[in-house]
Motif scaffolding. Structure first.
Motif: not given
Length: 480
Positions: A273-274, A259-262, A229-231
């Motif tokens: 969130l990558f 690609l995430g939204f968190s 995870a890379i934030i």
């Protein structure tokens, strides 16, 4: 113990009066828990045949549901029905020539990966270790390995199934080819809504799909793999999309990006969130990842290089352990990275997660390169899509039952927007992924151009609709 006749001595049956009943109906999420009149644990295909015959002879016949991996977020049981729990059928046998593997119908991917990994092999399976093998195959089977090896269903060589009338049938490309076609990618909730496929008990699997399909020596077991995870701060979304778009312009079957939204604990500020998945040498990985470190500055990086794909399937264990007790999934396919869609969906997610009980909910955009899965004719398997596709996944996470309805409504809203965007920008509708639909979809939206053929098979093999749960039911051509 039960009044279901003709079961083997190894087939345990649980009823509401049994001490183990609450454990028997428990699921990965409380949103999927629903009572059952019986929970049966077959150990052989004959046991399932007996269960189906019993259910069919009751008046009215008893509804049937199947539990495989148990990760589904929607309830598929009945207070008057029978849940067939496949957890006693988890055998895995690698062939002597190491070119195929036989897998029991209740196995999860960890059961398969572990013995194959010892041999330096991998099957074209799920990204997460606790996914049920049967559900994965029946749903098509999409993962980080798909670009290189095709869908999971493309590697299926044969299956043993139990039909609605209790018959046990083996099928492959030459024997019962219609049933074999349906096995490969025709998912229905708990495997039984189509009703000609109550469960797969054994399947020969091609652990590696080589270019010539004759050997294993020229295909590695997919490692090392860089992931984690890379934030990033949420206000860098447009900058991140610019970097990602350049990376996607030179696709590789060894690279998948999520690609995430968190909202990050403990303050639950919105973040990006990558999650990269990159196979290759340290130099190759650095060339891919470097722009994500230099052209945009991360807040935090927790990444690792793993020796095998099996290890990578455990990468999200720490995240999922922190999920609240209630989870509702949704999803849609989309064709490309569209800034306007992703930016608008971020606003939708941000607004929804302002509710304190929904703050951990996730939205994930999974970007896959073109691959072998698009090279097979759509008519060859029951999976209804062979176009290049990416996945939008949404996880509505909360603790209170009162949030179930607004969560389902939100998921329906955002997935509909993704579907509409694809129609507008690409000129066609993707089928709705079987394992991430809301349960409200029309059959044609799930099964696409295969619906007519599936209805014909439904009519032939289950005219009385023995398997007729409410999610994505395929109607027969005639009513009986």
């Amino acid at each position: 113990m039960s009044d279901i006749p003709n079961l083997s001595s190894q087939c345990k049956v649980i009823t509401p009066s049994s001490p183990e009943y609450e454990k028997a109906i428990s699921r990965n999420t409380l949103t999927a828990v629903i009572p059952a009149k019986y929970v049966a644990y077959p150990s052989t295909p004959s046991d399932v045949s007996a269960i189906l015959k019993f259910a069919r002879t009751q008046n009215p016949h008893l509804p049937i549901a199947v539990k495989g991996g148990g990760l589904n977020s929607y309830p598929v049981s009945s207070s008057e029905g029978i849940t067939i729990d496949m957890s006693q059928i988890r055998h895995v046998r690698l062939a002597e020539d190491k070119k195929s593997v036989t897998v029991g119908g209740g196995a999860i991917w960890e059961d398969v990966y572990a013995p194959l990994d010892e041999q330096g092999l991998i099957a074209a399976g799920a990204n997460v270790w606790n996914v049920g093998v049967a559900a994965y195959v029946l749903g098509g089977g999409f993962s980080n390995l798909t670009p290189a090896h095709g869908y999971g269903c493309d590697s299926l060589l044969e299956g043993t199934i139990v039909l609605a009338d209790g018959r046990i049938v083996k099928c492959d490309a030459d024997n019962e080819p219609d049933l074999f076609w349906a096995l490969r990618g025709n998912f229905n909730q708990a495997f039984l809504l189509l009703t000609l496929i109550p469960e797969i008990f054994s399947r020969r699997w091609a652990p590696i799909w080589c270019s010539d399909r004759t050997g294993l020596e020229d295909v590695p077991s997919h490692g090392p793999a860089f992931t984690g995870a890379i934030i990033y701060p949420a206000n860098e979304l447009q900058s991140f999309l610019n970097v990602l778009k350049k990376r996607l312009s030179t696709p590789s079957p060894k690279q998948v990006f999520i690609l995430g939204f968190s909202r990050a604990a403990p303050d639950y500020y919105p973040t990006l969130l990558f999650i990269p998945y990159v196979e290759g040498t340290p130099e190759e990985v650095d060339a891919v990842i470097s722009p994500f470190r230099t052209e945009i500055t991360p807040l935090l990086e927790q990444t690792v290089t793993l020796t095998s794909f099996m290890q990578a399937t455990h990468a999200t264990d720490g995240i999922t352990k922190q999920f609240p007790p209630r989870r509702i999934n949704g999803g849609a396919l989309f064709g490309s990275l569209w800034d306007d869609l992703i930016l608008s969906m971020y606003d939708e997610w941000l607004k929804f997660t302002e509710n304190s009980d929904s703050k951990t909910s996730l939205a994930l955009w999974e970007f896959y390169p073109p691959g072998r899965n698009t090279e097979i004719d759509i008519k060859d398997t029951a999976y209804p899509c062979r176009k290049q596709q990416n996945y939008f996944h949404v996880y509505g996470l909360h603790s209170s039952p009162e949030r179930d309805t607004p969560t389902r409504e939100w998921i329906e809203k955002v997935t509909s927007k993704v579907n509409a965007a694809n129609l507008e920008k690409m000129g066609f509708k993707f089928p709705i992924p079987h394992n991430s639909g809301t349960g409200l979809e029309a059959p044609e939206d799930i099964y696409g151009e295969h619906l007519q053929r599936l209805r014909e098979l439904k009519t032939k093999y289950d005219p009385h609709q023995m398997f007729n749960k409410k999610y994505w039911t395929i109607p027969p051509l005639t009513s009986n």
